[in-house]
Design a protein around this motif. Structure first.
Motif, PDB file in Angstrom:
ATOM      1  N   SER A 294       0.812  -1.222   0.000  1.00 29.63           N
ATOM      2  CA  SER A 294       0.000   0.000   0.000  1.00 29.63           C
ATOM      3  C   SER A 294       0.840   1.264   0.000  1.00 29.63           C
ATOM      4  CB  SER A 294      -0.950   0.012   1.205  1.00 29.63           C
ATOM      5  OG  SER A 294      -0.225   0.043   2.428  1.00 29.63           O
TER       6      SER A 294
ATOM      7  N   TRP B  72       1.610   0.853  -4.547  1.00 26.12           N
ATOM      8  CA  TRP B  72       0.744   0.526  -5.664  1.00 26.12           C
ATOM      9  C   TRP B  72      -0.541   1.337  -5.776  1.00 26.12           C
ATOM     10  CZ3 TRP B  72       2.794  -1.297  -9.662  1.00 26.12           C
ATOM     11  CH2 TRP B  72       3.896  -2.143  -9.574  1.00 26.12           C
ATOM     12  N   PRO B  73      -1.098   1.904  -4.716  1.00 26.85           N
ATOM     13  CA  PRO B  73      -2.327   2.685  -4.910  1.00 26.85           C
ATOM     14  C   PRO B  73      -2.202   3.805  -5.924  1.00 26.85           C
ATOM     15  CG  PRO B  73      -2.044   2.191  -2.600  1.00 26.85           C
ATOM     16  CD  PRO B  73      -0.777   1.755  -3.281  1.00 26.85           C
ATOM     17  N   SER B  74      -1.030   4.413  -6.036  1.00 27.29           N
ATOM     18  CA  SER B  74      -0.856   5.536  -6.961  1.00 27.29           C
ATOM     19  C   SER B  74       0.299   5.306  -7.936  1.00 27.29           C
ATOM     20  CB  SER B  74      -0.603   6.825  -6.175  1.00 27.29           C
ATOM     21  OG  SER B  74       0.574   6.715  -5.383  1.00 27.29           O
TER      22      SER B  74
ATOM     23  N   ALA C 128      -1.115  -1.813 -11.214  1.00 28.51           N
ATOM     24  CA  ALA C 128      -1.674  -0.939 -10.182  1.00 28.51           C
ATOM     25  C   ALA C 128      -3.199  -0.963 -10.197  1.00 28.51           C
ATOM     26  CB  ALA C 128      -1.159   0.484 -10.372  1.00 28.51           C
ATOM     27  N   GLY C 129      -3.775  -0.907 -11.394  1.00 27.13           N
ATOM     28  CA  GLY C 129      -5.227  -0.959 -11.484  1.00 27.13           C
ATOM     29  C   GLY C 129      -5.790  -2.283 -11.013  1.00 27.13           C
TER      30      GLY C 129
ATOM     31  N   TRP D  45      -4.355  -4.332  -8.903  1.00 27.37           N
ATOM     32  CA  TRP D  45      -4.134  -4.467  -7.466  1.00 27.37           C
ATOM     33  C   TRP D  45      -5.183  -3.693  -6.682  1.00 27.37           C
ATOM     34  CZ3 TRP D  45      -3.039  -1.267  -3.329  1.00 27.37           C
ATOM     35  CH2 TRP D  45      -2.612  -1.925  -2.167  1.00 27.37           C
ATOM     36  N   ARG D  46      -5.535  -2.501  -7.131  1.00 24.32           N
ATOM     37  CA  ARG D  46      -6.561  -1.717  -6.443  1.00 24.32           C
ATOM     38  C   ARG D  46      -7.911  -2.420  -6.470  1.00 24.32           C
ATOM     39  NH1 ARG D  46      -4.091   2.845  -9.052  1.00 24.32           N
ATOM     40  NH2 ARG D  46      -5.697   2.700 -10.679  1.00 24.32           N
ATOM     41  N   GLU D  47      -8.222  -3.059  -7.588  1.00 23.33           N
ATOM     42  CA  GLU D  47      -9.514  -3.732  -7.719  1.00 23.33           C
ATOM     43  C   GLU D  47      -9.585  -5.037  -6.940  1.00 23.33           C
ATOM     44  OE1 GLU D  47     -10.167  -4.249 -11.855  1.00 23.33           O
ATOM     45  OE2 GLU D  47     -10.284  -2.095 -12.285  1.00 23.33           O
TER      46      GLU D  47
ATOM     47  N   GLY E 239      -9.126   1.831   0.057  1.00 22.81           N
ATOM     48  CA  GLY E 239      -9.428   1.052  -1.130  1.00 22.81           C
ATOM     49  C   GLY E 239     -10.268  -0.176  -0.845  1.00 22.81           C
ATOM     50  N   ASN E 240      -9.960  -1.232  -1.570  1.00 21.16           N
ATOM     51  CA  ASN E 240     -10.737  -2.467  -1.519  1.00 21.16           C
ATOM     52  C   ASN E 240     -10.158  -3.422  -0.476  1.00 21.16           C
ATOM     53  OD1 ASN E 240     -12.779  -4.156  -2.317  1.00 21.16           O
ATOM     54  ND2 ASN E 240     -11.847  -4.756  -4.254  1.00 21.16           N
ATOM     55  N   THR E 241      -9.956  -2.901   0.747  1.00 22.30           N
ATOM     56  CA  THR E 241      -9.257  -3.648   1.797  1.00 22.30           C
ATOM     57  C   THR E 241     -10.055  -3.607   3.094  1.00 22.30           C
ATOM     58  OG1 THR E 241      -7.131  -2.995   0.820  1.00 22.30           O
ATOM     59  CG2 THR E 241      -7.076  -3.876   3.050  1.00 22.30           C
TER      60      THR E 241
END
Length: 205
Positions: free
Chosen positions: A75, A78-80, A95-96, A98-100, A115-117
Motif C-alpha cells: 500500500s 501501488w495505490p498511486s 496498479a489498477g 491491485w486496487r480492484e 481502497g478495496n481492503t
C-alpha cells in the motif's frame, strides 16, 4: 526443510472440493528464503515476463490475504503507482488490478485501510478456514508470518514457488518448521529470463 503429509477422511475431501482454493505464491531464493537479511528483496526484481505473470495472477485472485507488513509494503506504492512519472504500461496495468483486487489484512494493530481492503482481527486459522468456506474466487495468501500459520495448519491448497538463482545466506524462510509431512503434486513448471523457474504444486489430500 521438511514437507507435510495431510490425510483427511473422504467426507472432508468432498467438502474441500466446494471450498475456495488457497494458494501461497511468492518469490524464493535458491536457499529457501523469501527475503534476505534486513528484509532485502533486491534479488527478486522480476523480468517483464515474470511481472506480467504476477499481474495476471492478481487479476484472477478473488481475495488476497495479507499480513500487516506485506500490506504496508504494497500500500506504500501501488495505490498511486500508475500516476507516477514514467510509469510503464505494465506497472499501470498492475496498479489498477491491485486496487480492484479484494484484500483482507490480518492484524490487531492496523487501523484504517483504504481502497478495496478490510481488516481481520480474529484468530488466523479460524478466520482463514471461514473465508475458504465462503463464496468467491480463489484466494492468495502472503506475508511470511501469516502464510506460515496457514502452512502449519494444512490450509494451503497450492504452492507457487518462483525460484531465483541466488543464495542469500539466510533471512525469512519460505517454509516454516513443520511437524508432519505434506505430499505435493507438481502441476506446472515454467522458466523465465535470468534462470528463474516457476514451480506450481497442488496439495495431495
Amino acid at each position: 526443510m521438511r514437507a507435510v503429509l495431510v490425510r483427511t477422511p473422504d467426507t472432508d475431501s468432498r467438502e474441500a472440493e466446494t471450498m475456495r482454493k488457497l494458494a501461497f505464491a511468492m518469490n524464493m531464493s535458491l536457499d529457501g528464503c523469501i527475503a534476505a537479511p534486513g528484509a532485502d528483496l533486491g534479488w527478486s526484481v522480476p523480468s517483464e515476463e515474470l511481472f506480467q505473470r504476477w499481474s495476471d495472477r492478481v487479476a484472477a485472485t478473488g481475495l488476497a490475504l495479507y499480513g500487516r507488513k506485506l500490506e504496508e509494503t504494497m500500500s506504500s506504492h501501488w495505490p498511486s503507482a500508475d500516476q507516477q512519472p514514467g510509469a510503464t504500461p505494465a506497472a499501470i496495468e498492475f496498479a489498477g488490478r491491485w486496487r480492484e483486487m479484494p484484500k483482507a489484512v490480518f492484524s490487531s494493530t492496523t487501523g484504517t485501510v483504504g481502497g478495496n481492503t478490510r481488516v481481520v482481527t480474529g484468530e488466523a486459522v479460524s478466520e482463514v478456514t471461514r473465508l475458504k468456506a465462503g463464496d468467491g474466487g480463489p484466494m492468495d495468501i502472503g506475508g511470511a508470518t501469516l502464510a506460515a500459520v496457514a502452512v502449519r495448519a494444512g490450509l494451503i491448497d497450492e504452492y507457487v514457488i518462483v525460484t531465483h538463482p541466488v543464495l542469500v545466506g539466510g533471512g525469512t524462510p519460505f517454509f516454516p518448521a513443520l511437524d508432519t509431512w505434506v505430499h505435493l503434486s507438481l502441476v506446472e513448471t515454467r522458466r523465465f529470463p535470468g534462470g528463474v523457474v516457476l514451480s506450481r504444486y497442488e496439495t495431495i489430500r
